[in-house]
Design an enzyme around this catalytic site. Structure first.
Site, short mmCIF file in Angstrom:
data_model
loop_
_atom_site.label_atom_id
_atom_site.label_comp_id
_atom_site.label_asym_id
_atom_site.label_seq_id
_atom_site.Cartn_x
_atom_site.Cartn_y
_atom_site.Cartn_z
N ARG A 262 0.84 -1.20 0.00
CA ARG A 262 0.00 0.00 0.00
C ARG A 262 0.88 1.25 0.00
NH1 ARG A 262 -4.96 -1.85 4.09
NH2 ARG A 262 -5.32 -3.82 2.97
N ARG A 277 2.35 0.69 10.34
CA ARG A 277 1.94 1.15 9.01
C ARG A 277 3.12 1.06 8.04
NH1 ARG A 277 -2.65 3.82 7.69
NH2 ARG A 277 -3.07 4.14 9.90
N GLU A 349 -6.67 -1.03 14.95
CA GLU A 349 -7.26 -1.97 13.98
C GLU A 349 -6.28 -3.08 13.61
OE1 GLU A 349 -8.43 -0.21 10.24
OE2 GLU A 349 -8.38 -2.17 9.28
N SER A 352 -10.39 -6.22 9.58
CA SER A 352 -11.55 -5.49 9.08
C SER A 352 -12.41 -6.54 8.40
CB SER A 352 -11.03 -4.48 8.06
OG SER A 352 -11.82 -3.35 8.10
N ARG A 391 0.94 -6.34 12.50
CA ARG A 391 0.33 -5.71 13.69
C ARG A 391 0.16 -6.73 14.80
NH1 ARG A 391 -3.99 -1.05 11.52
NH2 ARG A 391 -2.38 0.13 10.41
#
Length: 427
Positions: A262, A277, A349, A352, A391
């Site tokens: 990403r 991230r 988070e 999802s 994560r």
RNA sequence: GGAGGAGUACCCAAGUCCGGCUGAAGGGGUCGGUCUCGAAAACCGAUAGGGGCUUCACGGCCCGCGGGGGUUCGAAUCCCCCCUCCUCCGCCA
């Protein structure tokens, strides 16, 4: 992509529901006009084509009978030219209509809380005990450095910012997690394992909804029209693009491990430290193709599968129902699983889980038949992270840190770590 | 990357040279039936996929032979571009 028939029959209703999102839906205003022009053109060309077809037969007949057909051939020449012109206009209108439909987000379900930001998300439940440290806790980016199990600086040299080298038992922990998650989903939750391509073409990115609107979020290959996948959802959902599934195949459940890429455009300055991230991270994904009437039930099931991993790992988390402003472009309903991260003193988070209903299926043309005679219908697609691996590593390191600077390894992972119980500094 | 070959309906497969009664032969399959204690086999019959426009509906029409353009009154059939698969050569983890 929304159902054109719904837009035709209840444009105002759709607008009202989409208005609950914090998205620009002004494009919808052009729908009625373009839709009507499209049908007008179709009717015109089809009438002419019908005429051309019958007259062509007549010409064929006349030729056989050695009659002169020059007059009607000349006339048909004009008809064909007219068809060509109308077809061209039709093509333009359909392209515009298509683009319009591709840029309209999904309709939120009625029980999705209306809100603007993440502050309006609704907590559904929470699980586990946040750790109470009797010593000064450290963030994972410090712990990995002290234990020498990840190297951010050299990754910056070799590639750039937001990349990382995992090392030694850090790399092993990441790999153990991947295997543990995949095994659990495959053997306990009934998913079929997939190892997908990490690059996909433009049609695939459009099928799942990353394109055309979010091109800047993706890494693109220069010499091919390929994109690095932002999630395994893209290749795995698109496996069945342009297919008609048999109803007995449903629900179809896949779990896929992949690296995810990403660009994180617009996230400059956020989560700059640590594993949270990255431009490249590992993720285990769950994807389900289901019958429409089952999709909400299926969402609960899928969310439970992701939760199971967090529970097995003993990581405290909560389940949040996303509000309309935080739903994302493609989802009709979405739960986020948020893991407790001591360094953030907050939940973050880690998964999802979304029900897209027929939104992706319509874009990607994924359908099914209830039986041989019935009409085709769009399937509903769902997916969820099960889980984001980087994560999870960060959460384990922080939640399982010990006073002596070592990390206890959660029990379910120990078989994958050759029985090790702790990650310790090298001697 | 180079040279050949191929892509037709759920599957296999004719048709493409010589454009028009070919939405597409023939198999297989599927469904129904006969036969059988039952099944298989055999035989008989049925079915041919998907999308769009229109209609209250029955229906009608249009598109469609890998995808996209073009030629033509008319294209599965002719021309151009692209994609995929197969074979051989080259390169390579």
């Amino acid at each position: 992509m929304l159902d054109m028939k719904l837009l035709r029959s209840d444009l105002e209703g759709v607008k009202e529901k989409l208005g609950r999102r914090s998205e620009d839906i002004s494009a919808l205003d052009q729908f009625a006009e373009k839709d009507e022009r499209r049908r007008e053109l179709i009717q015109q060309t089809e009438e002419l084509k019908s005429r051309r077809n019958t007259v062509s037969q007549e010409i064929s007949q006349m030729k056989k009978e050695k009659k002169n057909a020059d007059d009607i051939i000349a006339e048909m020449k004009k008809v064909s030219a007219e068809i060509k012109q109308l077809d061209e206009e039709l093509r333009t209108v359909e392209e515009e209509l298509e683009h319009l439909l591709l840029t309209i987000p999904n309709i939120p379900q009625d029980d999705v809380p209306v809100g603007e930001t993440e502050d309006d998300n609704e907590e559904i439940r929470s699980w586990g005990q946040k750790p109470a440290f009797a010593f000064e806790q450290k963030p994972h980016w410090d712990l990995v450095r002290e234990l020498d199990i990840a190297d951010f600086d050299r990754a910056s040299k070799v590639t750039g910012s937001r990349f990382v080298f995992y090392k030694g038992l850090g790399a092993r922990l990441e790999r153990a997690l991947i295997n543990y998650m995949m095994d659990t989903h495959e053997e306990e939750h009934g998913y079929e394992e997939i190892l997908p391509p990490y690059m996909v073409n433009r049609d695939s990115m459009t099928g799942t909804g990353q394109l055309p609107k979010f091109e800047e979020d993706a890494f693109q290959i220069q010499e091919e029209d390929y994109f690095l996948i932002p999630t395994a959802e893209v290749p795995v959902t698109n496996m069945h693009r342009d297919e008609i599934l048999h109803v007995e195949e449903l629900p179809k459940a896949y779990t896929a491990f992949s690296a995810c890429f990403r660009s994180e455009a617009g996230s400059a300055g956020r989560d700059t430290r640590g594993l949270i991230r990255q431009h490249q991270f590992n993720k285990v994904e769950l994807v389900r193709f289901v019958r429409p009437e089952e999709s909400n039930k299926e969402l609960e099931l899928l969310t439970g599968h992701a939760e199971k991993i967090l529970q097995d790992l003993g990581l405290p988390y909560r389940v949040m129902k996303m509000c309309t402003g935080d739903l994302g472009f493609t989802a009709a309903k979405k739960y986020d699983l948020e893991v407790w991260l001591p360094s953030y003193e907050a939940y973050k988070e880690i998964s999802s889980c979304s029900n897209f209903e027929s939104f992706q299926a319509r874009r990607a043309d994924i359908r099914f038949k209830r039986d041989t005679k019935s009409k085709t219908e769009f399937v509903h697609t769902l997916n969820g992270s099960g889980l984001a691996v980087g994560r999870t590593v960060a959460a384990i390191i922080e939640n399982y840190q010990q006073e002596d600077g070592t990390i206890e390894i959660p029990e379910v992972l120990r078989p994958y770590m050759r029985g090790r119980t702790h990650i310790k500094p090298k001697q």
